[in-house]
Design a protein around this motif. Sequence first.
Motif, short mmCIF file in Angstrom:
data_model
loop_
_atom_site.label_atom_id
_atom_site.label_comp_id
_atom_site.label_asym_id
_atom_site.label_seq_id
_atom_site.Cartn_x
_atom_site.Cartn_y
_atom_site.Cartn_z
N LEU A 105 0.70 -1.10 0.15
CA LEU A 105 0.09 -0.09 0.21
C LEU A 105 0.91 1.17 -0.09
O LEU A 105 2.18 1.43 0.61
CB LEU A 105 -1.00 0.13 1.13
N TYR A 106 0.48 2.27 -0.61
CA TYR A 106 1.29 3.53 -0.62
C TYR A 106 0.43 4.84 -0.47
O TYR A 106 -0.93 4.71 -1.47
CB TYR A 106 2.32 3.68 -1.41
N CYS A 107 0.72 5.95 -0.24
CA CYS A 107 -0.27 7.11 -0.30
C CYS A 107 1.19 8.13 -0.57
O CYS A 107 1.17 8.65 -1.73
CB CYS A 107 -0.87 7.42 0.82
N GLY A 108 1.54 8.78 0.27
CA GLY A 108 2.40 9.97 0.11
C GLY A 108 1.89 11.31 -0.21
O GLY A 108 2.43 12.42 -0.27
N CYS A 109 0.68 11.40 0.57
CA CYS A 109 -0.10 12.64 0.44
C CYS A 109 0.34 13.73 1.20
O CYS A 109 0.33 15.07 0.88
CB CYS A 109 -1.71 12.55 0.50
N CYS A 110 1.16 13.29 2.36
CA CYS A 110 1.64 14.30 3.54
C CYS A 110 2.46 13.49 4.30
O CYS A 110 2.85 12.32 4.16
CB CYS A 110 0.37 14.83 4.22
N PRO A 111 3.23 14.30 5.26
CA PRO A 111 4.02 13.57 6.29
C PRO A 111 3.64 12.35 6.79
O PRO A 111 2.35 12.16 7.17
CB PRO A 111 4.48 14.72 7.12
N TRP A 112 4.42 11.18 7.21
CA TRP A 112 3.95 9.94 7.37
C TRP A 112 2.96 10.21 8.62
O TRP A 112 1.97 9.28 8.58
CB TRP A 112 5.26 9.24 7.76
N SER A 113 3.32 10.74 9.51
CA SER A 113 2.60 10.61 10.95
C SER A 113 1.06 11.48 10.70
O SER A 113 0.20 11.11 11.40
CB SER A 113 3.29 11.44 12.05
N HIS A 114 1.04 12.02 9.57
CA HIS A 114 -0.40 12.66 9.26
C HIS A 114 -1.24 12.15 8.36
O HIS A 114 -2.26 12.54 7.73
CB HIS A 114 -0.14 14.12 8.81
N CYS A 115 -0.61 11.21 7.73
CA CYS A 115 -1.23 10.59 6.38
C CYS A 115 -2.72 9.81 6.84
O CYS A 115 -2.82 8.91 7.64
CB CYS A 115 -0.36 9.31 5.63
N PRO A 116 -3.99 10.24 6.12
CA PRO A 116 -5.11 9.75 6.76
C PRO A 116 -5.41 8.39 6.05
O PRO A 116 -6.48 7.75 6.37
CB PRO A 116 -5.88 10.66 6.37
N ASN A 117 -4.60 7.93 5.12
CA ASN A 117 -5.05 6.99 4.22
C ASN A 117 -4.26 5.57 4.65
O ASN A 117 -5.01 4.60 4.33
CB ASN A 117 -4.83 7.37 2.94
N VAL A 118 -2.97 5.47 4.77
CA VAL A 118 -2.47 4.15 4.89
C VAL A 118 -2.70 3.43 6.20
O VAL A 118 -3.09 1.99 5.76
CB VAL A 118 -0.87 4.38 4.82
N ARG A 119 -2.81 3.95 7.10
CA ARG A 119 -3.43 3.08 8.15
C ARG A 119 -4.92 2.60 8.22
O ARG A 119 -4.86 1.19 8.47
CB ARG A 119 -3.46 3.99 9.58
N PRO A 120 -5.82 3.39 7.65
CA PRO A 120 -7.17 2.54 7.52
C PRO A 120 -7.16 1.54 6.51
O PRO A 120 -7.84 0.47 6.61
CB PRO A 120 -8.22 3.79 6.90
#
Lengths: 157, 175
Positions: A105-120
């Motif tokens: 999985l990947y996203c990269g929309c914003c800094p790791w700790s703030h990414c709202p997508n990868v964890r869900p």
Amino acid sequence: MPKSIPFLLVFALALYSATVRAQSPSSSSDLAPGSAQLLNPDELLKLLQSNAGEKPLLLNVGPSLLYMQAHIPGAEYIGAASDKQGLDKLRARVKSLPHDKLIVLYCGCCPWSHCPNVRPAYNQLNAMGFNHVKVLYIANNFGTDWVDKGYPTIKGQ
Amino acid sequence: MPTRRIVLIIVAIAIAVAVYEGAQHRSAKGTHPGAVDSPAAAFNLQDLDGKPLSLSDYRGKVVLLNFWATWCTPCRGEIPQFIDYQNKYGPQGLQLVGISMDDDAKPVHDFYQQFKMNYPVAIGSAGLAESYGGVLGLPVTFLIGRDGRIAAKYVGAVELPVLQQKIESLLSSAR
């Protein structure tokens, strides 16, 4: 009561706890930088370019406007996993796959700790029983940590 | 003489390094879309109310162009400060413009009203982002000088004291 009984009880409890922990899927707290579920950009690049081993199913779970500008060749667009529509699409995409399929999985929309997508997205796959899921660790954003390094990209949907 | 030869070699290396550094500097500045010193790309959009929104409307002003999204936590953190900047520096010639990279306009409308944003916001596109060198992570903020050239680019959450100093410097420059 024999003196060894409390000791045995504590031992049994500890053994049970360790067994349950080993069997339960990893939680999103495991996505801390440096954890085993993460792949660094250079590791993913090697994996994609290698002729040996299983090729991963690479899924982008970020916003479409970023994906359209540049994404990793071979990636499939799922959609932002921070909303229900994205998670529904993720479920539909993987439901017929074997649970030991390597998925990245990947996203990269914003800094790791703030990414709202990868964890869900990661939690969703874990809940479905997938046990070979990796997440691309993008510390800052896709531009800085992938594109600016000269790694391959393509644009468009 | 060995010493003289060594000096000549050192001078030659220094010249080569200077030429190389100069070339690197030129290539990083002003030659790519969205690069500092390059002309800011024109755009013609509609704001959230459907009114025309063009960069050319603000010719002669200092423009803070902020690419953001409602799902982006660092972006959300910057918005209250940007609202303050519009109030504080607007009379001196600062104009803020927000470009949302949300996939859906509804949360942007809701956010705009909830935070009482006081500057125009339009929904962005991949093409617009590419005309600014690509927006491959948020937030990204540009400061455009009164001459229409990009004066500064900040990728990621901006250090507000640094930004404020740059805004004041640009506002004080000649019209």
